[in-house]
Write a protein that holds these residues in place. Structure first.
Motif, PDB file in Angstrom:
ATOM      1  N   LEU A   1       2.839 -12.523 -11.145  1.00 43.32           N
ATOM      2  CA  LEU A   1       2.458 -11.418 -10.306  1.00 43.32           C
ATOM      3  C   LEU A   1       1.257 -11.085  -9.568  1.00 43.32           C
ATOM      4  O   LEU A   1       0.546 -11.146  -8.439  1.00 43.32           O
ATOM      5  N   ARG A   2      -0.012 -12.422 -10.123  1.00 45.10           N
ATOM      6  CA  ARG A   2      -1.280 -12.168  -9.135  1.00 45.10           C
ATOM      7  C   ARG A   2      -1.219 -12.702  -8.097  1.00 45.10           C
ATOM      8  O   ARG A   2      -1.821 -12.666  -6.993  1.00 45.10           O
ATOM      9  N   ARG A   3       0.078 -13.802  -7.039  1.00 48.52           N
ATOM     10  CA  ARG A   3       0.706 -14.366  -6.249  1.00 48.52           C
ATOM     11  C   ARG A   3       0.715 -13.348  -5.538  1.00 48.52           C
ATOM     12  O   ARG A   3       0.346 -13.726  -4.435  1.00 48.52           O
ATOM     13  N   ALA A   4       1.656 -12.507  -6.306  1.00 48.13           N
ATOM     14  CA  ALA A   4       2.913 -11.012  -5.255  1.00 48.13           C
ATOM     15  C   ALA A   4       1.434 -10.373  -5.039  1.00 48.13           C
ATOM     16  O   ALA A   4       1.217  -9.580  -4.038  1.00 48.13           O
ATOM     17  N   MET A   5       0.158 -10.115  -5.984  1.00 48.74           N
ATOM     18  CA  MET A   5      -0.889  -9.335  -5.226  1.00 48.74           C
ATOM     19  C   MET A   5      -1.712  -9.902  -4.582  1.00 48.74           C
ATOM     20  O   MET A   5      -1.913  -9.232  -3.537  1.00 48.74           O
ATOM     21  N   GLU A   6      -1.720 -10.960  -4.055  1.00 49.16           N
ATOM     22  CA  GLU A   6      -2.393 -11.075  -3.050  1.00 49.16           C
ATOM     23  C   GLU A   6      -1.878 -11.579  -1.911  1.00 49.16           C
ATOM     24  O   GLU A   6      -2.637 -11.358  -1.289  1.00 49.16           O
TER      25      GLU A   6
ATOM     26  N   LEU B   1      -1.504  -6.465  -2.545  1.00 48.45           N
ATOM     27  CA  LEU B   1      -0.836  -4.610  -3.558  1.00 48.45           C
ATOM     28  C   LEU B   1      -2.435  -4.142  -4.244  1.00 48.45           C
ATOM     29  O   LEU B   1      -3.031  -4.682  -4.189  1.00 48.45           O
ATOM     30  N   SER B   2      -2.477  -3.104  -3.965  1.00 51.34           N
ATOM     31  CA  SER B   2      -3.769  -2.641  -4.838  1.00 51.34           C
ATOM     32  C   SER B   2      -3.047  -2.234  -6.681  1.00 51.34           C
ATOM     33  O   SER B   2      -2.038  -3.230  -7.122  1.00 51.34           O
ATOM     34  N   ALA B   3      -3.881  -2.209  -7.382  1.00 54.43           N
ATOM     35  CA  ALA B   3      -3.826  -2.074  -8.495  1.00 54.43           C
ATOM     36  C   ALA B   3      -3.098  -0.892  -9.236  1.00 54.43           C
ATOM     37  O   ALA B   3      -2.389  -1.545  -9.598  1.00 54.43           O
ATOM     38  N   ARG B   4      -2.333   0.393  -8.188  1.00 51.65           N
ATOM     39  CA  ARG B   4      -1.606   0.481  -8.818  1.00 51.65           C
ATOM     40  C   ARG B   4      -0.500   0.344  -8.416  1.00 51.65           C
ATOM     41  O   ARG B   4       0.333  -0.079  -9.435  1.00 51.65           O
ATOM     42  N   ALA B   5      -0.160  -0.686  -7.482  1.00 55.10           N
ATOM     43  CA  ALA B   5       0.857  -1.479  -6.835  1.00 55.10           C
ATOM     44  C   ALA B   5       1.035  -2.477  -8.502  1.00 55.10           C
ATOM     45  O   ALA B   5       2.482  -2.251  -9.121  1.00 55.10           O
ATOM     46  N   TYR B   6       0.108  -2.643  -9.005  1.00 55.17           N
ATOM     47  CA  TYR B   6      -0.365  -4.028 -10.470  1.00 55.17           C
ATOM     48  C   TYR B   6       0.570  -3.612 -11.071  1.00 55.17           C
ATOM     49  O   TYR B   6       1.688  -3.800 -11.813  1.00 55.17           O
ATOM     50  N   HIS B   7       0.081  -1.980 -11.593  1.00 55.01           N
ATOM     51  CA  HIS B   7       1.009  -1.391 -12.537  1.00 55.01           C
ATOM     52  C   HIS B   7       2.121  -0.606 -12.841  1.00 55.01           C
ATOM     53  O   HIS B   7       3.062  -1.087 -13.514  1.00 55.01           O
TER      54      HIS B   7
ATOM     55  N   TYR C   1      11.822  -5.055  -5.604  1.00 55.43           N
ATOM     56  CA  TYR C   1      12.182  -3.393  -5.322  1.00 55.43           C
ATOM     57  C   TYR C   1      10.955  -2.606  -4.597  1.00 55.43           C
ATOM     58  O   TYR C   1      11.010  -2.196  -4.595  1.00 55.43           O
ATOM     59  N   ARG C   2       9.758  -3.935  -5.447  1.00 55.30           N
ATOM     60  CA  ARG C   2       8.487  -2.846  -4.674  1.00 55.30           C
ATOM     61  C   ARG C   2       8.613  -3.186  -3.128  1.00 55.30           C
ATOM     62  O   ARG C   2       8.292  -2.067  -2.263  1.00 55.30           O
ATOM     63  N   ARG C   3       8.775  -4.456  -2.789  1.00 61.80           N
ATOM     64  CA  ARG C   3       9.000  -4.719  -1.851  1.00 61.80           C
ATOM     65  C   ARG C   3      10.203  -3.783  -0.744  1.00 61.80           C
ATOM     66  O   ARG C   3       9.322  -2.924   0.333  1.00 61.80           O
ATOM     67  N   LEU C   4      10.853  -3.608  -1.203  1.00 62.81           N
ATOM     68  CA  LEU C   4      12.295  -2.655  -0.360  1.00 62.81           C
ATOM     69  C   LEU C   4      11.645  -1.724  -0.494  1.00 62.81           C
ATOM     70  O   LEU C   4      11.518  -0.901   0.251  1.00 62.81           O
ATOM     71  N   ASP C   5      10.727  -1.147  -1.369  1.00 64.12           N
ATOM     72  CA  ASP C   5      10.212   0.699  -0.959  1.00 64.12           C
ATOM     73  C   ASP C   5       9.506   0.872  -0.132  1.00 64.12           C
ATOM     74  O   ASP C   5       8.899   1.133   0.200  1.00 64.12           O
ATOM     75  N   ARG C   6       8.752  -0.801   0.017  1.00 62.87           N
ATOM     76  CA  ARG C   6       7.893  -0.787   0.974  1.00 62.87           C
ATOM     77  C   ARG C   6       7.395  -0.682   2.345  1.00 62.87           C
ATOM     78  O   ARG C   6       7.521  -0.036   3.136  1.00 62.87           O
TER      79      ARG C   6
END
Length: 72
Positions: free
Chosen positions: A14-19, A23-29, A58-63
């Motif tokens: 999850l940290r690698r994906a954030m970097e 992604l924002s903190a909101r996206a993390y949650h 799914y998040r990537r598809l959403d973006r």
């Protein structure tokens, strides 16, 4: 936080994906909550790397939106 405990491998993923995805903190949650839902649907007691990966997908598809989803 009690319902979404991550093992070290899942947390690192999850940290690698954030970097990498910026992604924002909101996206993390949001990813974390979605991963918990995916794990619940599989009746898994804990969130694993597979659940995190699926939620990130799914998040990537959403973006990207539906028009670009197949563009890779």
């Amino acid at each position: 936080e009690q319902a979404c405990v991550l093992d070290p491998e899942s947390r690192a993923l999850l940290r690698r994906a954030m970097e990498q995805l910026g992604l924002s903190a909101r996206a993390y949650h949001r990813i974390l909550r979605l991963a918990r839902t995916i794990a619940d649907l599989e009746q898994a007691g804990r969130i694993g790397p597979r659940h995190i990966s699926e939620a990130i997908g799914y998040r990537r598809l959403d973006r990207q939106g539906p028009a670009r989803a197949g563009a890779g």
